[in-house]
Every structure is written in C-alpha cells, then in structure tokens.
Design a protein around this motif. Structure first.
Motif, PDB file in Angstrom:
ATOM      1  N   GLN A 176       0.841  -1.190   0.000  1.00 47.29           N
ATOM      2  CA  GLN A 176       0.000   0.000   0.000  1.00 47.29           C
ATOM      3  C   GLN A 176       0.876   1.239   0.000  1.00 47.29           C
ATOM      4  O   GLN A 176       1.858   1.299   0.739  1.00 47.29           O
ATOM      5  CB  GLN A 176      -0.884   0.022   1.251  1.00 47.29           C
ATOM      6  N   VAL A 177       0.500   2.228  -0.793  1.00 48.68           N
ATOM      7  CA  VAL A 177       1.233   3.485  -0.819  1.00 48.68           C
ATOM      8  C   VAL A 177       0.742   4.354   0.336  1.00 48.68           C
ATOM      9  O   VAL A 177      -0.454   4.570   0.494  1.00 48.68           O
ATOM     10  CB  VAL A 177       1.000   4.224  -2.147  1.00 48.68           C
ATOM     11  N   ALA A 178       1.673   4.828   1.165  1.00 52.39           N
ATOM     12  CA  ALA A 178       1.318   5.722   2.277  1.00 52.39           C
ATOM     13  C   ALA A 178       2.371   6.824   2.344  1.00 52.39           C
ATOM     14  O   ALA A 178       3.438   6.632   2.910  1.00 52.39           O
ATOM     15  CB  ALA A 178       1.252   4.953   3.589  1.00 52.39           C
ATOM     16  N   PRO A 179       2.089   7.969   1.743  1.00 49.22           N
ATOM     17  CA  PRO A 179       3.131   8.992   1.611  1.00 49.22           C
ATOM     18  C   PRO A 179       3.568   9.632   2.921  1.00 49.22           C
ATOM     19  O   PRO A 179       4.681  10.143   2.992  1.00 49.22           O
ATOM     20  CB  PRO A 179       2.496  10.050   0.688  1.00 49.22           C
ATOM     21  N   ASP A 180       2.745   9.581   3.957  1.00 49.54           N
ATOM     22  CA  ASP A 180       3.109  10.274   5.193  1.00 49.54           C
ATOM     23  C   ASP A 180       3.899   9.346   6.118  1.00 49.54           C
ATOM     24  O   ASP A 180       3.437   8.263   6.467  1.00 49.54           O
ATOM     25  CB  ASP A 180       1.846  10.773   5.906  1.00 49.54           C
ATOM     26  N   ALA A 194       2.227   8.324   9.502  1.00 49.36           N
ATOM     27  CA  ALA A 194       1.148   7.348   9.314  1.00 49.36           C
ATOM     28  C   ALA A 194       1.732   5.959   9.048  1.00 49.36           C
ATOM     29  O   ALA A 194       1.240   4.958   9.580  1.00 49.36           O
ATOM     30  CB  ALA A 194       0.249   7.773   8.155  1.00 49.36           C
ATOM     31  N   GLN A 208      -0.889  -2.843  11.855  1.00 46.87           N
ATOM     32  CA  GLN A 208      -1.749  -2.833  10.662  1.00 46.87           C
ATOM     33  C   GLN A 208      -0.993  -3.248   9.411  1.00 46.87           C
ATOM     34  O   GLN A 208      -1.597  -3.639   8.419  1.00 46.87           O
ATOM     35  CB  GLN A 208      -2.376  -1.444  10.480  1.00 46.87           C
ATOM     36  N   LEU A 239      -3.344  13.859  12.110  1.00 50.67           N
ATOM     37  CA  LEU A 239      -2.388  13.006  12.819  1.00 50.67           C
ATOM     38  C   LEU A 239      -2.864  12.699  14.237  1.00 50.67           C
ATOM     39  O   LEU A 239      -2.691  11.594  14.742  1.00 50.67           O
ATOM     40  CB  LEU A 239      -1.012  13.676  12.864  1.00 50.67           C
ATOM     41  N   ILE A 274      -4.234   3.407   7.221  1.00 55.67           N
ATOM     42  CA  ILE A 274      -3.847   3.587   5.835  1.00 55.67           C
ATOM     43  C   ILE A 274      -5.060   3.382   4.952  1.00 55.67           C
ATOM     44  O   ILE A 274      -5.763   2.383   5.088  1.00 55.67           O
ATOM     45  CB  ILE A 274      -2.691   2.622   5.478  1.00 55.67           C
ATOM     46  N   ILE A 280      -3.001  12.898   1.923  1.00 52.24           N
ATOM     47  CA  ILE A 280      -1.632  12.429   2.203  1.00 52.24           C
ATOM     48  C   ILE A 280      -1.548  11.825   3.602  1.00 52.24           C
ATOM     49  O   ILE A 280      -1.028  10.735   3.786  1.00 52.24           O
ATOM     50  CB  ILE A 280      -0.622  13.581   2.021  1.00 52.24           C
ATOM     51  N   VAL A 281      -2.097  12.541   4.582  1.00 54.07           N
ATOM     52  CA  VAL A 281      -1.995  12.059   5.960  1.00 54.07           C
ATOM     53  C   VAL A 281      -2.675  10.694   6.109  1.00 54.07           C
ATOM     54  O   VAL A 281      -2.165   9.805   6.784  1.00 54.07           O
ATOM     55  CB  VAL A 281      -2.601  13.082   6.937  1.00 54.07           C
ATOM     56  N   SER A 310      -3.270   8.576   3.668  1.00 52.52           N
ATOM     57  CA  SER A 310      -2.917   7.704   2.542  1.00 52.52           C
ATOM     58  C   SER A 310      -4.133   7.355   1.702  1.00 52.52           C
ATOM     59  O   SER A 310      -4.301   6.215   1.297  1.00 52.52           O
ATOM     60  CB  SER A 310      -2.260   6.410   3.022  1.00 52.52           C
TER      61      SER A 310
END
Lengths: 550, 330
Positions: free
Chosen positions: A249-253, A256, A265, B172, B188, B274-275, B277
C-alpha cells in the motif's frame, strides 16, 4: 535532484530517508545472512506480507519509468539476464553463460531452458530481443532504460536459446545494466500493447505475479508464482518464493506509515524517517533493516566551471575547512556515517586509500583562501577580493535539508565564506541548473556500480539548455578523469576496470569536484517476524528471500 | 449570486403558479450559458499560468530522468512542446472542444482515466464531509443559538480554535488516538466505509466551524423577528420553533456557503489525502502542478470548475424554489 516527494527519483536517494540505530541488521552480507540472524528457525513457506511504501511510480513499467519505486515494485515480477551480487560480481540468471568478442562489440548469451512467463509463454531468444527493442523504441519514451542501452546497436536470436547483442562502441557497463529491473525481461506478448497499459500491469517470469497490477495512489498486490524454479545463481534458495502473497500500500506520510507498523496494521514499511529510526531501538518486536545505498554519497556539489568555486584552491579550502564530521553527528544524532570518498563504501570499486584527503584542517583551508587572493575582510568578517565578497549561492534540493544547510552555512562563515541558501520552485531550479547559474547544489545518487562516476563526472553529462537535464552538476571537465572514464568504459575485465574507477576517484578527490557529506541508507522497518530481509544491489528489498513467522 | 436577507414582512406574493416552470427553466438556462464562459476562462487562465511558471516544460518533465536525446526529441514532438504558446493553446482548445482532454505527460495515460481512477475516492470523501458538516452544523447551531453570553462566547471560542488548528495536525491527532492506540479505524486508506470516518472528520472540522457560526448568527437574527414572537405566543415549543420555523429562514446563506465548500474540496483535500494515505484528486493535482503536467492540471481544474458550476446552479435553483424573494434576480 528535485521533486523528491512527487516523482520519486530515478537516481536521487531521499536524503532524509535513512538513519540506522542500535538494532540495525546490516543485510547483504551473503545469501543466508538473514537465516543466521535467526538460527532457531528454518524458512517457512506461506503467509502474506503487508508492506507500506512511501513513493509510488508514475508508471510501473521499468522500461519506461526512471523511478526507484518502479524498480522496487517490478523486481518481484521480472527476472533479468544476469544478476549483480553484493560484491558487484555478475552472476548467471536467465542467461546461464555468455561470451564477449575480443573487440567487445558482440555479446552472446545462452539462455536457461524451461523458463516460462506467468502468462504461459516460454522465455526464448526472440522474447529477449523483443524486450531490448521495446526499451530503445522511441514510442516507449523510456526515461532511464534506453540510456542504459545507449551503446546498443541491435539484437538477434541466433537460435531459440542464444541471443546476440551488438554494440556501437565498447560499453563495460552493459552487464550491470542488464542486471537492473529496468532491463528486466517482460512477456513479449504484453510488449505489443500500448505503453500506457504497461504502466499499470506487467507480466514477467519472476517469483511473483500481479494479476491486478498497480493501482495509482493505492498499491499493488502480488501472488506467488508456484512454477518458479530459476532463481539466480547465489540466491538463498531455489524453487518458489517463501511468501504466498504481498500486499503493498502506498502511504506517503511517514508518521502514518510508522504508526501503521507499530499498531500492527502492516508488517513492514520503507523509508523510515531519522526520527522514527531512533525509536526502533526502544521498540520490542520490531527491527530496522538498513544498508548504505551503493552509489554517490549525499554530497554538496561545487560549480567547477564558473564563480568562486572554479578555483580549485577555494574548493579544497571549503572541503578542508568545514568540520563535516561534527555537522553530520549534530544533525543525524551521531548514527549517520560521515562520507569520506567520492562514492559510498558499499559501491563496488570504492577506493579506501583516499579517506585522509577528507580530513578537516582549518589552517590549511585559511591558507588556501589567502593564496587564492581572498585576503581582505569586509565589515561582517567575510573574505573579499577586489572589493567583492566571497559568496556562494546554494540551490536546495528540497526543504528537508534545512538543518544540515544551516550548520554548513555556519561552518563556511567561520572561514569567511558566505553561503546564500536558496529554496526554489522546481522550474526556476531547472532553469538555473541548465544555465549553470549556481555555486553549490546538494544531492545523492544511488546506483549499483562504479560507472555512476561517469553519470556524474563525464563532460558529456553537463546539464545545458541544449542537452537538457543531465547529472554532471559540478560541471566537471578535469582532463585526466575524462580520459580514465573513457578507458574504463572500454575495459570489460572487471578487476582492471575497477582499478581505473579507483584512479578516477583519486583524480576527482585531487580536483575537489565534490564535497561528500554522508552515506545515505535504504531502510526497511518490520516486525521481527519478518525474516531474512536483504537488499538487492540497487537497494531494493529482495522479496524472494523474505519469510514470515508470528 | 446574491441572496438578500430582507424583512419577512416585505416578501412579495409568489409568482403565479402556472408560470413557475417556465421561469425556472429560464433561470437554469441563463446559468448554464454563463457556465460555459466560466469553464473557458478557467482553462485559459490555467493554461497560461502553468506556462508562466519558470522552466521549460520538457526540462521539468525530464528533471528526474536520464532520457536520451532521442527520447527528449520524441517527447517534444509528441506533446507539441515546440510550437508557439498561442499554437499550443489553440491546438489544446480545439481538441478540448471535441471532448479530448489528451494524455497526461507524466502518467502516460488519458487524463479522463487518471481522473476517473481517483474520482470515486474524492467524491466519497466530499460527500461524507458535506453530510457531516450539515448535520453537525445544524445541531451545534441550534444548541448554540442562545442569548446567554457564556454559551455564545464558548461556541465562538471553540469555533475560532478549530479554524486555527491545521488539518494535517488534526489528522495526525485523530490517527494516533483512534487508529494507532484504540485500533478503531484503519490508518492507511481503504475504500471501505470505516476508512472514511477519520478523514471526513479531519476535513469537516473547518467547514463545521464556519458553517455553524454563519448558521448560528442567522438563527439569532431570525429569533428577533416578530413572527417568532407570534409563534411563541401561539404556544410553539422552543425546540420545535427553532427546528421548524427559524431554521428555514437562516439556512439560505448556508446553502451558498456549502456550494463554495464543495467546489474547494474537490482539489483541496490534498493534505488529508496524504496524511490518511487516501487516493484522491488532491494528490493527483499536486504532483501534476509540480511536474508541469499541463493536460492533467487543466483536466482537474475543469472538473473542479464544473462541480463548482453545477453545485452553484443547484444552490441558486434551490434558493429560487425555497425563497420567493430571490426570484426577481434571475
């Protein structure tokens, strides 16, 4: 060099990506280093690895995309003719053997028998030819792979299991290039599609397949290829991969991602931030795996063609006069290795004899600046010559280097040098890069072999308006180095070639054409039940060897 | 689109019913005609603004690659980057008129595809945010519309505080409490409903604060009207009075505000995306602008403008139907 957060670099390693701490398992010490770390258990087959990654490719097809993300996400899908091992040696993979003509213009590869793509098509010489032709075809608009084949003239199937590649000129980097996923072998039927279709889904002969392909801003799911029995020579095992499936999964932050890992998770994350990396030591049940990126260190790059840094004495003064060691310790909590060489220590052909040249010596630095004529001082204590202040304009790669740049600025000020820090928009950056309108830049550059020296220091790679973006950003033209680079390009014999690249490093050090700062790292944070985490020569995680336990 | 808040006593008699349908159609038709101009303006402004950004398009496109000169030439030719700016503009506009938005320079697929892939996630988030905003604002405004000074100042302070909190920080915070610690929601982005809860809350916080304030002020103003007095005199209960009589009057400026919020959420949810995802148009347009991916930037701007226009027509039409006072202005 730019746009780090949007189109992940082909080439630039994320500067903030990597700091390692106490619990690091340094991987890549050989095929079974992971198993040694866990003497209790033998590898177990099965299970799904849930992985969260920072960057996504704008296009999955490694023939088209220049990004690290495309390389990492396609390595499980495509095999290559040859494999580059940790020592930089080239080993058989889809090609079991090869011969090189004495004029180094003709390569003959013997292909392994019985290899099948996951769509059922057999791997044969025609398939390999179709792949090479796909890479160089103009309509593929390859942003990296075709430049790896810049010496390529033609390829033909001599017989079903023999491929002949002809070159326009000798190119000793060909085998290393063929080992990258960028020249990975895809199923020939799929190459006839529109290039856009390949941006979402590719089919290879790899240990995994991805029937659903890559979904933008979401990720990619892989399932194990049960028929796989052609792992490269030197791999940790033969037969199918241990993992049954991988969900990416892409998660840029980064916060997170880290939270998703620590709350169970996901099983693993990439690009662990320095702050989070520090926390791994205090986290039972989690392990940070890291490996210094092979390639060029994170470095400051002087403009050697114009401005004050065109004078080698000023460059040497800057290198000797700034306490890089202390700065790297301050900014990266003392866990980041300061760089003492042109290329990173994990790059094949790293010249270990040059470390002394990178020692700090402020007296020497001040003497050099005096010799260069920067003797007067102005009201603020900066050195001047003919009434002009010694001022260096530093264009930032991005805002993440703020802390580092501030400390380097302070170090330069002690020498009487002013640095002007410029955090610019992408377009202005590119414009000034092309016109050479800067004194300092900063970037790292990951690559699997020492020929990266050519990419960053060969005169034909100076970025100009006519040529467009290229990577000799110190605009370096030192004659001896240029000659050595040319000779290395036509030297296939590896020990001889590495010797030449060692001399190139010596000459570049002598010319002070780069100021190495620290060795960047690739990081992979995982719960401790994720076993045998290793990295490929280019820094991508090797999913074929990973296995899971509770 | 101005909505007069006049005294209820001056409301003119509604237009005769038989002519209502025709007049309504005219209102919509005039608005639609104006919309074409809005969309053309949006395309033109975006085209020239993106070109005014420094750096040649081909250089920015290839900034992170090692493209050979042949590939560079091919990209210039294929995307028509060598023509004059006016040529490029007219060519683009011509193609656009046939419904062809072109291919994204960077993603290498049709702009419609790229947007279509992210649109469901964005629409889900926008819809959830709007529902949350409306429900929460109405409840909070009805509760907060009181004369007691401490209630009013409490509500104003909380509203000011919420507006001051940056959405990424709130995001967040929500993540670490409800996902990392309590494990109630995924961290996510997932396409399931539980993946929508936290992002919608984080994104709705600002609109809720603003809309609550506007609605509360409206309620308080209307509560001063003589008809409220007469309703109270007739024995209508306080809650019933607010919910059924007063709210209807106070809601008009809010519908206009919601129209504006909807338009801005289409491409403006990038931080939240973004935060958490989450896939979405915001992330798409952010990278498109940074990469000078002209066709994609214009595609998203067109989409946002179209949503904006449609929502505003709907708001105007709603106002026209709900409040006879606005009919003279069509």
């Amino acid at each position: 060099m730019r746009f780090r957060n949007t189109r992940n670099a082909a080439t630039t390693a994320v500067s903030t990506a990597a700091v390692a701490v106490l619990s690091i398992t340094l991987s890549g010490c050989g095929p079974d280093s992971g198993a040694q770390a866990d003497p209790a258990g033998l590898p177990v087959s099965g299970g799904t690895l849930r992985l969260s990654i920072e960057n996504e490719p704008e296009c999955l097809d490694p023939h088209q995309s220049p990004t690290e993300a495309a390389r990492a996400l396609t390595r499980p899908l495509v095999d290559s003719l040859v494999r580059q091992d940790d020592g930089g040696r080239i080993r058989p993979w889809l090609a079991t053997s090869w011969t090189i003509s004495t004029d180094q213009l003709v390569y003959d590869f013997k292909l392994r028998e019985g290899v099948k793509f996951t769509d059922g098509a057999p791997l044969d010489a025609a398939a390999v030819v179709a792949n090479l032709e796909h890479v160089v075809a103009p309509e593929t608009k390859s942003l990296l792979a075709s430049s790896l084949l810049s010496a390529f003239e033609s390829a033909k199937a001599v017989d079903p299991s023999t491929v002949e590649i002809r070159l326009k000129r000798p190119d000793s980097t060909l085998l290393i290039s063929l080992a990258t996923p960028n020249l990975g072998i895809e199923s020939p039927a799929t190459l006839k599609q529109d290039p856009a279709a390949l941006c979402a889904k590719i089919v290879g002969s790899g240990p995994f397949s991805s029937p659903g392909g890559f979904v933008a801003q979401q990720g990619i799911d892989y399932v194990r290829n049960p028929d796989y029995k052609w792992s490269p020579e030197g791999a940790g095992h033969t037969g199918p991969a241990w993992l049954e499936a991988i969900k990416v999964q892409v998660a840029p932050d980064k916060t997170a991602r880290f939270g998703a890992l620590t709350s169970g998770q996901v099983d693993a994350i990439t690009s662990v931030s320095p702050t989070n990396a520090k926390e791994f030591g205090a986290l039972p049940g989690f392990t940070l795996h890291a490996k210094p990126f092979p390639g060029i260190n994170f470095s400051y790059w002087p403009n050697t063609a114009s401005g004050p840094l065109a004078d080698v004495r000023v460059r040497k003064a800057l290198r000797a006069g700034i306490d890089w060691d202390r700065i790297v310790k301050n900014v990266y909590f003392g866990v980041f290795e300061v760089a003492k060489g042109v290329i990173s220590p994990t790059t094949p052909a790293f010249n270990t004899a040059l470390q002394g040249e990178y020692a700090t010596d402020k007296d020497k630095a001040n003497k050099l600046l005096d010799q260069a004529g920067w003797t007067a001082r102005d009201g603020e204590g900066y050195r001047t010559k003919d009434g002009k202040r010694l001022k260096l304009r530093h264009m930032w790669s991005d805002a993440s280097i703020t802390d580092l740049a501030t400390q380097i600025q302070a170090g330069a000020k002690e020498l009487g040098i002013e640095t002007v820090e410029e955090n610019l928009d992408g377009g202005t950056y590119v414009e000034r890069l092309l016109s050479g309108d800067y004194d300092l830049l900063d970037t790292s550059f990951s690559a699997s072999g020492p020929d990266v020296l050519r990419v960053l220091f060969a005169a034909e790679n100076i970025p100009t308006a006519e040529r467009g973006i290229a990577n000799n950003i110190s605009r370096y033209t030192g004659a001896q180095s240029q000659d050595l680079l040319k000779r290395a390009l036509s030297t296939v014999e590896q020990s001889e070639q590495f010797k030449l690249y060692g001399e190139v490093q010596k000459q570049i050090t002598e010319d002070a054409a780069v100021f190495p700062v620290y060795s960047d790292r690739v990081t992979f944070g995982a719960r401790s039940g994720v076993k045998q985490v290793q990295f490929d020569a280019d820094g991508s995680p090797n999913f074929y060897e990973i296995w899971l336990t509770a | 689109m101005t909505i007069g808040l006049q005294q209820p006593e001056t409301v003119p008699a509604a237009a005769p019913r038989p002519r209502r349908g025709g007049a309504f159609a005219r209102v919509v038709a005039v608005r639609l005609a104006g919309s074409v101009g809005v969309l053309w303006g949006a395309v033109t402004a975006t085209f020239f603004l993106v070109h005014a950004m420094p750096g040649k398009t081909v250089d920015v496109l290839l900034a992170r690659s090692q493209a050979t000169p042949a590939v560079r030439d091919r990209i210039i030719a294929e995307y028509g980057l060598d023509g004059s700016l006016l040529d490029q503009y007219l060519t683009y506009l011509g193609r656009l008129l046939t419904g062809d938005l072109g291919d994204s320079f960077v993603l290498r697929r049709p702009v419609w595809d790229a947007i279509g892939g992210q649109l469901p996630a964005t629409l889900a988030l926008v819809a959830a945010t709007l529902v949350l905003t409306v429900v929460a604002s109405v409840v909070l405004a009805v509760i907060g519309a009181q004369r007691r000074p401490w209630v009013r100042s409490l509500f104003s302070s909380v509203e000011a505080l919420v507006v001051a909190v940056p959405p990424f920080w709130l995001g967040l915070l929500l993540l670490s409490v409800f996902s990392f610690s309590l494990h109630w929601f995924p961290a996510i982005g997932t396409s399931s409903l539980d993946g929508l809860v936290l992002p919608a809350i984080a994104l709705a916080a600002h609109p809720i604060a603003v809309v609550t304030r506007v609605l509360r002020d409206g309620l308080l103003r209307v509560l001063d009207e003589p008809f409220v007095l007469s309703a109270r005199a007739r024995g209508v209960g306080e809650t019933d009075l607010r919910a059924r009589h007063v709210l209807r009057h106070a809601v008009l400026p809010v519908t206009a505000l919601l129209g504006w919020i909807t338009g801005s959420l289409i491409g403006g949810a990038v931080i939240i995306e973004i935060v958490f995802s989450r896939p979405g148009i915001g992330r798409l347009v952010l990278s498109a602008v940074q990469n000078k991916d002209m066709p994609l930037v214009i595609g998203v701007v067109l989409l946002a403008a179209a949503v904006f226009v449609v929502v505003n027509i709907a708001v105007d039409a709603l106002a026209w139907l709900a409040d006879p006072r606005t009919r003279g202005q069509a």
